[in-house]
Design a protein around this motif. Structure first.
Motif, PDB file in Angstrom:
ATOM      1  N   SER A 638     -19.429  46.977 -39.063  1.00  0.00           N
ATOM      2  CA  SER A 638     -18.122  47.566 -40.222  1.00  0.00           C
ATOM      3  C   SER A 638     -18.166  48.946 -40.636  1.00  0.00           C
ATOM      4  O   SER A 638     -19.775  49.847 -41.013  1.00  0.00           O
ATOM      5  CB  SER A 638     -17.630  46.806 -41.180  1.00  0.00           C
ATOM      6  N   LYS A 639     -17.315  50.152 -40.026  1.00  0.00           N
ATOM      7  CA  LYS A 639     -17.166  51.579 -40.194  1.00  0.00           C
ATOM      8  C   LYS A 639     -16.355  52.282 -41.654  1.00  0.00           C
ATOM      9  O   LYS A 639     -15.438  52.267 -40.902  1.00  0.00           O
ATOM     10  CB  LYS A 639     -17.497  52.087 -39.188  1.00  0.00           C
ATOM     11  N   THR A 640     -16.750  51.839 -42.598  1.00  0.00           N
ATOM     12  CA  THR A 640     -15.434  52.376 -43.507  1.00  0.00           C
ATOM     13  C   THR A 640     -16.201  53.064 -44.338  1.00  0.00           C
ATOM     14  O   THR A 640     -17.102  53.878 -44.342  1.00  0.00           O
ATOM     15  CB  THR A 640     -15.574  50.937 -44.916  1.00  0.00           C
ATOM     16  N   ARG A 644     -16.036  56.742 -41.454  1.00  0.00           N
ATOM     17  CA  ARG A 644     -15.528  56.743 -40.866  1.00  0.00           C
ATOM     18  C   ARG A 644     -15.700  58.394 -40.661  1.00  0.00           C
ATOM     19  O   ARG A 644     -14.945  58.708 -39.160  1.00  0.00           O
ATOM     20  CB  ARG A 644     -14.031  56.882 -41.639  1.00  0.00           C
ATOM     21  N   GLU A 689     -11.496  54.555 -39.986  1.00  0.00           N
ATOM     22  CA  GLU A 689     -12.621  52.964 -39.817  1.00  0.00           C
ATOM     23  C   GLU A 689     -12.070  51.635 -39.044  1.00  0.00           C
ATOM     24  O   GLU A 689     -11.339  51.544 -38.484  1.00  0.00           O
ATOM     25  CB  GLU A 689     -12.127  52.953 -41.786  1.00  0.00           C
ATOM     26  N   GLY A 719     -21.783  52.590 -46.212  1.00  0.00           N
ATOM     27  CA  GLY A 719     -20.181  53.056 -44.936  1.00  0.00           C
ATOM     28  C   GLY A 719     -20.250  52.232 -43.561  1.00  0.00           C
ATOM     29  O   GLY A 719     -19.043  51.710 -43.203  1.00  0.00           O
ATOM     30  N   ARG A 829      -5.255  57.220 -44.068  1.00  0.00           N
ATOM     31  CA  ARG A 829      -5.483  55.839 -44.141  1.00  0.00           C
ATOM     32  C   ARG A 829      -5.976  54.993 -42.856  1.00  0.00           C
ATOM     33  O   ARG A 829      -4.716  54.400 -42.746  1.00  0.00           O
ATOM     34  CB  ARG A 829      -6.261  54.829 -44.978  1.00  0.00           C
ATOM     35  N   VAL A 831      -7.526  52.015 -40.248  1.00  0.00           N
ATOM     36  CA  VAL A 831      -8.043  50.950 -40.771  1.00  0.00           C
ATOM     37  C   VAL A 831      -7.848  50.412 -39.403  1.00  0.00           C
ATOM     38  O   VAL A 831      -7.145  49.737 -38.716  1.00  0.00           O
ATOM     39  CB  VAL A 831      -8.052  50.085 -41.817  1.00  0.00           C
TER      40      VAL A 831
END
Length: 841
Positions: A638-640, A644, A689, A719, A829, A831
Motif C-alpha cells: 500500500s502507498k498511503t 502518495r 494513494e 506510508g 483524496r 485512493v
C-alpha cells in the motif's frame, strides 16, 4: 480560521517529497523535551544541499547528544516559495515541520557565493529580520560556516557568529556555552557573543569595527575584548573525527546519490588558483581499517549501490590500491560499484589500472586547467602534456568512452597561444588511436578564473566580462568538432561570484537590493538574471570592477585580512612571484616542508598512511554468481499518506534500497550494469494513494514470505507498507490487475449529479488530447469506465479497466466529466483499490 500548513501546499508542488522530512535515517526527536534545538540551513535546493557532506556530519554530531536536536531546512523551490507567500505560511523544518523561528539556533552552510540571496529567502520566509542588529533575544541566533566564510564580509552583517574552518570541532563547544547562557536568570546577548568569540575559529562580526578610507578600502579591527585576527580552526586527526555512519537517504535524485566515503581532507599539490587546496591544509588521511569499518556500517544502514571515494585528490591517497581491492572483493557479489572522482593524470599506476578495469565506467575526468605547459607551470599544475595523453590513452584501452576535461580561461599571464593550446590538446586526444573511436565523446568544460581569497593569485584581476565572452566564442568555433562537446559557465555568473568572493560589507546592502528586486537561486542558470543585478549595483552604488577586474596592490588592505587562514602572507607572496617566474613548488605531503605556515608539527601536521608496495597482490573480484536458482515472489503493498507524494522512480529506488538493507538476495541481470530483477506495476501518478499495488521480486534463494514482509516493513518509510507476500510459479507471473477502482473524495466541494447523469446517457464520451509526440488522441472514456457512481455528494466511486495502447489518468476523466478545475482535483483524496472479484490470485 484554519491556518494553512505546508502539508496543505504539497499537492500543488512539483517535487513534494523533498519537503516531507521522513527519509530513512532522518532523526526525529521530541522538540519540547530538548534543551537545545538547532536547524541546519542549506541555502540551495534540496537536491544540492542534501548531498553536502559537511551538513551530514553536523546533523549526525548534534543528534548523538541526548538533549540536543538538529533538524534541516533547504531553500524552497520557486513554486513552494510562491505558495508559502500567497498563503502566509512560514517556512518550516523538515523533521518536525516547526516554524524556523521556534529554534534556538539556525546554522547556515555557505559553500557558494551565488547562494547568498537564498539566505535572505530562508530568513524572510521564516519571519526573521535579516540583520543581526535587528534581532533581539526572541529570535534564533543565526550562525554560519563553510568554505565561503574565508571571506565572510559580504554577508557578515546578517550573522551573529561565523565559524572559520572545520565546524565539527567547535560547534559542540558553542552549543554548550549557549546552553549555560540560556540557563542564566538575566541574559545579555552580547555576553554570549563575547564568550563565543573566545573559541578559536569563531568570528563575531558585531565585535569588529569597520572603516573605509578615501580610496574605498575596508579596514576591519577587533573591538574590545577582541585581539588579533580570527584563526581558522582545524580538525587535527580525521581518525577520531565524527563520520555519519547512517546518513540520511534523500528522496528524489540528489546530485550525489551514493555513499560518499571521505578518504582525506586537504591537498598540498599547491595549485596557485585553488582556494580549497589552501584553506583545507594540511593533508589528513583516514586509515585503511577505519575506512573499511565505516563503509561496512554505512552500506548496511543505507543500502546504497555505489560508493564514491571523496577527497580533494583521491589519487594521492596512500592506501588507494588496497582500499579499492578490498572494497571490490567485499561488495562485488552484492553488485555495489566503487566510483572514482577526478583522477590526477600521472598518478595512475599499473596496479591501480588492474582495479580500475572493474570500476563502473561512467566518465573519466581530468582537470588540466590550462592547455599549455607554460601556463600550467604558472599555476603550479605539475602535470605534463605526455602524462595527460598517456592517461587518456590508457582510459580508452580500459573501456572508457567518455572523457571530461576541465579548463579555465583568464588565468594570470594567459595569451592567445595558451587558448589555442586547449584546442590542440583536445584534438590530440580526439585523434588517439584505439578501439571504438567513433563512439568516443570528449566533454570540455570551461570556467572563468576567479581570484579567490587566501591563494597566491588573490591580488590578480579577474578577466573582464567581454573578454571572457570573446574567449568562449573563439573556443566554440575552434572546438566545433564531431565527438566534442563544449560547456561553459555563464561569464556573468562568474563575475558575480568574483564580486562576492572578494567583496566587503558594502555588499550586504547590494544583496538586500537585489533580493527585493526578485533575485533568487542565482546559481541556477534558469533563474539567474544579470540585468537585475546590474540595476541593483547601480542603485546600491557598487562599482563591480573595483572588486573584480582591478589588480590589487599587495600593500593595500584586503577585506579578509582579519581572517587568519593559517597560510602565511609571505608564503602567498612568494608563490605569486614563483608563478610569474614559472617556478614549480612541489608537494610537501611526503617531502620537504614548503613553510606555508599551517603546521605547528605538534598538533597540526600532515597525517598520511603508508602507501602500498609496488608488488601489492591485486585480487581480481570474483565473477557474478552463476547460480541459476530463481525464486519469484509477488509483493502486495500500500502507498498511503505522505507516500502518495513519491514519484514512481523514486518509490522504486526506496524499495530497492530497503531490499538491500534487509539483505534480501536479489537476482541480477547480466551485463556491464547489472540490474536487480524487480518489476513494478503501472506507475501511479503522484498524489494518488493505493491500497494494493504489486511488484515482482526474483531471488537467488528461498525465503519465507513472512520474513520478506517483516524485513521490508521495518525498513520502509511512513506510508509504504507490504501487506502480504507470496511465492509465485515463475512461468505464470502476470503483473497488472485487469480492473480496479478509485475512491475520489473532494475537499470543500461536491460532484454535480446532473453531469454524472449526462455522462451515463451518452454512448460515447470522447477525451481529446495530444500525446508526448504531439499526435492528437481521441479516447472514448466509456470503453474504460466500467462503473461510476456517487457514494455521497462529495465522494465518487470509479471503476476502470486497462485497454492496450490507452492510458488516461482518473483525474483527467473526472475533470472532463464533471467540468472541475485542477485545483479541486489536487485537493481531493484519491485512493486506488482493486476490485475484489478481479484481484490477482
Amino acid at each position: 480560521m484554519v491556518e494553512t500548513t505546508i502539508q496543505d501546499l504539497l499537492p500543488f508542488i512539483e517535487k513534494p517529497s523533498q519537503y516531507l522530512g521522513s527519509e530513512i535515517n532522518s532523526i526525529h526527536k521530541n522538540f519540547k523535551e530538548m534543551d537545545t534545538t538547532i536547524v541546519l540551513a542549506f541555502p540551495d535546493l534540496y537536491e544540492i544541499g542534501t548531498s553536502h557532506f559537511g551538513l551530514q556530519i553536523l546533523y549526525d554530531l548534534v543528534n548523538r547528544q541526548e538533549k540536543m536536536s538538529a533538524e534541516r531546512v533547504f531553500a524552497p523551490g520557486v513554486d513552494l516559495e510562491a505558495a508559502l507567500r500567497n498563503s502566509g505560511t512560514p517556512l518550516v523544518s523538515l523533521e518536525s515541520h516547526r516554524p524556523l523561528r521556534d529554534f534556538d539556533i539556525m546554522g547556515f552552510s555557505l559553500l557558494y557565493e551565488l547562494n547568498y540571496t537564498n539566505i535572505l529567502t530562508i530568513l524572510d520566509l521564516a519571519g526573521i529580520p535579516f540583520f543581526s542588529s535587528e534581532r533581539d533575544d526572541s529570535y534564533p541566533l543565526i550562525i554560519a560556516g563553510g568554505p565561503a566564510t574565508c571571506n565572510p564580509e559580504p554577508v557578515a552583517d546578517f550573522f551573529d557568529a561565523v565559524v572559520i574552518g572545520e565546524g565539527e570541532s567547535v560547534l559542540m563547544e558553542m552549543l554548550r556555552i549557549w546552553l549555560g547562557w540560556k540557563q542564566q536568570e538575566r541574559r545579555d546577548k552580547k555576553d554570549l557573543l563575547i564568550s563565543w568569540s573566545k573559541i578559536e575559529g569563531v568570528y563575531i562580526p558585531s565585535l569588529f569595527k569597520i572603516a573605509y578610507d578615501a580610496s574605498g578600502f575596508q579596514y576591519v579591527t577587533g573591538d574590545s575584548p577582541i585581539r588579533g585576527p580570527v584563526r581558522r580552526v582545524i580538525v587535527s586527526d580525521l581518525e577520531e573525527s565524527p563520520f555519519p555512519e547512517a546518513p540520511v537517504i534523500p528522496f528524489g535524485r540528489p546530485v550525489h546519490d551514493r555513499l560518499r566515503l571521505e578518504l582525506a581532507r586537504g591537498c598540498t599539490r599547491g595549485c596557485r588558483f585553488c582556494q580549497a587546496g589552501m584553506i583545507y591544509r594540511p593533508v589528513r588521511e583516514r586509515s585503511l581499517n577505519k575506512l573499511l569499518h565505516l563503509t561496512d556500517r554505512a552500506i548496511r544502514a543505507t543500502g546504497y549501490e555505489d560508493i564514491s571515494l571523496l577527497s580533494l585528490s583521491t589519487g594521492d591517497y596512500g592506501c588507494l590500491i588496497p582500499l579499492l581491492d578490498i572494497l571490490m572483493q567485499q561488495y562485488a557479489d552484492r553488485n555495489i560499484a566503487v566510483s572514482l572522482p577526478s583522477l590526477r593524470a600521472g598518478t595512475i599506476t599499473p596496479a591501480m589500472m588492474e582495479l580500475i578495469k572493474k570500476v563502473r565506467k561512467t566518465g573519466f575526468t581530468i582537470a588540466p586547467e590550462a592547455g599549455s605547459q607554460r601556463l600550467r607551470d604558472v599555476i603550479n599544475k605539475n602535470i605534463r602534456q605526455e602524462e595527460i595523453i598517456t592517461t587518456v590513452r590508457d582510459a580508452y584501452e580500459l573501456g572508457w568512452q567518455v572523457i571530461k576535461l576541465y579548463f579555465m580561461i583568464g588565468l594570470p599571464t594567459e595569451t592567445e597561444a595558451d587558448l589555442k593550446a586547449i584546442v590542440d590538446m583536445v584534438q590530440e586526444i580526439r585523434n588517439l588511436p584505439g578501439p571504438q573511436r567513433r563512439k568516443r565523446t570528449i566533454n570540455v568544460s570551461v570556467n572563468s578564473f576567479i581570484p579567490k581569497p587566501h591563494v597566491p593569485f588573490q591580488w590578480e584581476p579577474q578577466i573582464p566580462l567581454e573578454a571572457a565572452h570573446e574567449k568562449i566564442r573563439w573556443l566554440k568555433r575552434a572546438l566545433h568538432l564531431p565527438g566534442v562537446s563544449l560547456k561553459w559557465q555563464n561569464p556573468e555568473m562568474s563575475r558575480l561570484e568574483g564580486l562576492f568572493a572578494r567583496g566587503d560589507r558594502k555588499l550586504s546592502r547590494l544583496l538586500l537590493t537585489a533580493y527585493h528586486k526578485g533575485c533568487r537561486l542565482d546559481g541556477w542558470s534558469d533563474q539567474f538574471n544579470y540585468a537585475i543585478w546590474q540595476a541593483s549595483c547601480e542603485e546600491a552604488g557598487i562599482d563591480v570592477d573595483f572588486y573584480t577586474t582591478r589588480p590589487r596592490d599587495p600593500a593595500e588592505p584586503l577585506p579578509w585580512d582579519h581572517i587568519d587562514s593559517r597560510i602565511d602572507r609571505d608564503f602567498l607572496l612568494s608563490e605569486h612571484r614563483r608563478a610569474l617566474a614559472m617556478e614549480p613548488t612541489f608537494d610537501c605531503r611526503n617531502g620537504d616542508c614548503n613553510h606555508c605556515g599551517v603546521c605547528d608539527f605538534q598538533t597540526i601536521e600532515p597525517r598520511v598512511h603508508p602507501s602500498c608496495p609496488d608488488d601489492f597482490p591485486i585480487s581480481i573480484p570474483p565473477g557474478k554468481n552463476s547460480d541459476e536458482s530463481r525464486f519469484v515472489y509477488r509483493l502486495f503493498y500500500s502507498k498511503t499518506g505522505d507516500a502518495r507524494f513519491f514519484g514512481h522512480l523514486e518509490m522504486v529506488n526506496i524499495f530497492l534500497r530497503a531490499l538491500r538493507r534487509a539483505e534480501i538476495p536479489l537476482k541480477y541481470s547480466e551485463g556491464f550494469h547489472p540490474k536487480p530483477r524487480v518489476s513494478f506495476d503501472n506507475p501511479l501518478p503522484v498524489g494518488i494513494e493505493s491500497l494494493s499495488e504489486c511488484c515482482l521480486l526474483v531471488l537467488t534463494r528461498h525465503l519465507s514470505p513472512d520474513r520478506i514482509t517483516g524485513a521490508l516493513n521495518a525498513r520502509l518509510p511512513d506510508g509504504l507498507r507490504v501487506d502480504r507476500c507470496r511465492l509465485e510459479t515463475p512461468s505464470k507471473t502476470p503483473l497488472r490487475q485487469p480492473e480496479f477502482e478509485y475512491e475520489i473524495t473532494l475537499t470543500g466541494a461536491v460532484f454535480d449529479p446532473a453531469l454524472l447523469e449526462q455522462y451515463k446517457s451518452e454512448t460515447a464520451v470522447i477525451l481529446s488530447r495530444r500525446n508526448q509526440k504531439g499526435t492528437l488522441q481521441k479516447i472514448n472514456l466509456t470503453d474504460m469506465i466500467t462503473h461510476i457512481s456517487l457514494d455521497r455528494p462529495d465522494r465518487l466511486i470509479l471503476s476502470l479497466r486497462l485497454i492496450a495502447g490507452q492510458s488516461v489518468r482518473p483525474t483527467e476523466m473526472i475533470i472532463h466529466i464533471f467540468q472541475l478545475d485542477e485545483t479541486a482535483i489536487r485537493k481531493a483524496r484519491i485512493v486506488k483499490r482493486p476490485k475484489p472479484e478481479t484481484e490477482i490470485r
